[in-house]
Enzyme design. Structure first.
Site, PDB file in Angstrom:
ATOM      1  N   ASP A   1       0.851  -1.186   0.000  1.00  0.00           N
ATOM      2  CA  ASP A   1       0.000   0.000   0.000  1.00  0.00           C
ATOM      3  C   ASP A   1       0.888   1.238   0.000  1.00  0.00           C
ATOM      4  O   ASP A   1       2.056   1.175   0.404  1.00  0.00           O
ATOM      5  CB  ASP A   1      -0.913   0.028   1.235  1.00  0.00           C
TER       6      ASP A   1
ATOM      7  N   TYR B   1     -11.956   7.009 -14.884  1.00  0.00           N
ATOM      8  CA  TYR B   1     -12.172   5.714 -14.242  1.00  0.00           C
ATOM      9  C   TYR B   1     -12.729   4.714 -15.250  1.00  0.00           C
ATOM     10  O   TYR B   1     -12.241   3.580 -15.357  1.00  0.00           O
ATOM     11  CB  TYR B   1     -13.134   5.885 -13.064  1.00  0.00           C
TER      12      TYR B   1
END
Length: 266
Positions: free
Chosen positions: A42, A162
């Site tokens: 992450d 997106y």
């Protein structure tokens, strides 16, 4: 123990601030529960470490790794760390993506900066993670890659970056599948529908100045199956199947996990 002794990388194993469980964290926990050793990646190391701690509390094995997925060198380091730590890579799970949080907008409002940011996070990261893992999997003559796209790729969605990047991820996954089948490598893509995750719900609540309950209710009403959004565990369970030997003859597949939204017409 469907993934016993497998080595998995979960990119996006932390999660956005908010309530509930994100897709990436749920998948990392599920893979570990089923016997895999998991590198939890992450951009916020503390969030990845939270996932590792949750895995360790259940007796699993995991390690945290910080990476800015828009940086090729950091994705290369991620693959190298996994290989040096555990000696192989069996599963690469790409679970990062931004829309509103990356500045995404409709065509007339989107900025160059927002488009480039969304492309870098959503698509470039997926391509370069595969670039550094595929040579290892080819040498092993085995491996599986699971990419998380979105139902936005094949249904109406208001924001440009997106939709475009998640659609491109499907095409890239298909390319991975047919170019690497001879090496025993499988590649599949999951399309989550409306999910009750921090990224999907809490981000919209903040962006549109609504309560979380309002956003939940609006999204629940759009889901055909039980009028209820899915959860991160639904995506994780689909990923587990695709990562396991039960899906040994499945590659190049686009799998909706959407509560029936994709079969609605008109």
């Amino acid at each position: 123990m469907r993934l016993k002794d497998r080595i998995a990388i979960v990119v996006g194993a932390g999660q956005s601030p908010g309530e509930g469980m994100g897709n990436g964290r749920a998948t990392a926990l599920t893979f570990a529960r089923e016997g895999a050793r998991v590198l939890c990646v992450d951009h916020r190391l503390e969030s990845a470490q939270e996932t590792v701690d949750m895995i360790a509390a259940k007796g699993g094995t995991a390690a945290a790794f910080r990476a800015d997925v828009t940086k090729n060198a950091e994705l290369k380091a991620m693959a190298e760390d996994t290989l040096s730590r555990w000696g192989r890579i069996d599963i690469l799970h790409n679970n990062v993506g931004v829309s509103l949080a990356g500045g995404d907008a409709g065509l007339l409002d989107i900025t160059e900066e927002a488009l480039e940011r969304c492309v870098a996070i959503n698509l470039k990261s997926c391509i370069f993670a595969a670039k550094h893992v595929i040579p290892i999997m080819r040498k092993q003559q085995s491996g599986t890659i699971i990419n998380i796209s979105s139902m936005a790729a094949i249904t109406t969605y208001p924001y440009v970056a997106y939709k475009a990047t998640k659609a491109a991820m499907i095409a890239f996954t298909e390319q991975l599948a047919y170019q690497n089948a001879e090496y025993g490598i499988r590649a599949n893509v999951i399309l989550p529908g409306l999910m009750n995750t921090p990224m999907a719900v809490d981000t919209r609540a903040r962006e549109f100045n609504k309560s979380r309950a309002e956003v939940e209710a609006e999204r629940d009403a759009k889901v055909p199956l039980r009028r209820k959004m899915g959860t991160g565990w639904d995506v994780a369970n689909a990923a587990l199947f695709l990562a396991s030997d039960e899906a040994n003859f499945i590659t190049g597949v686009t799998l909706p996990v959407d509560g029936g939204a994709s079969v609605r017409r008109g």
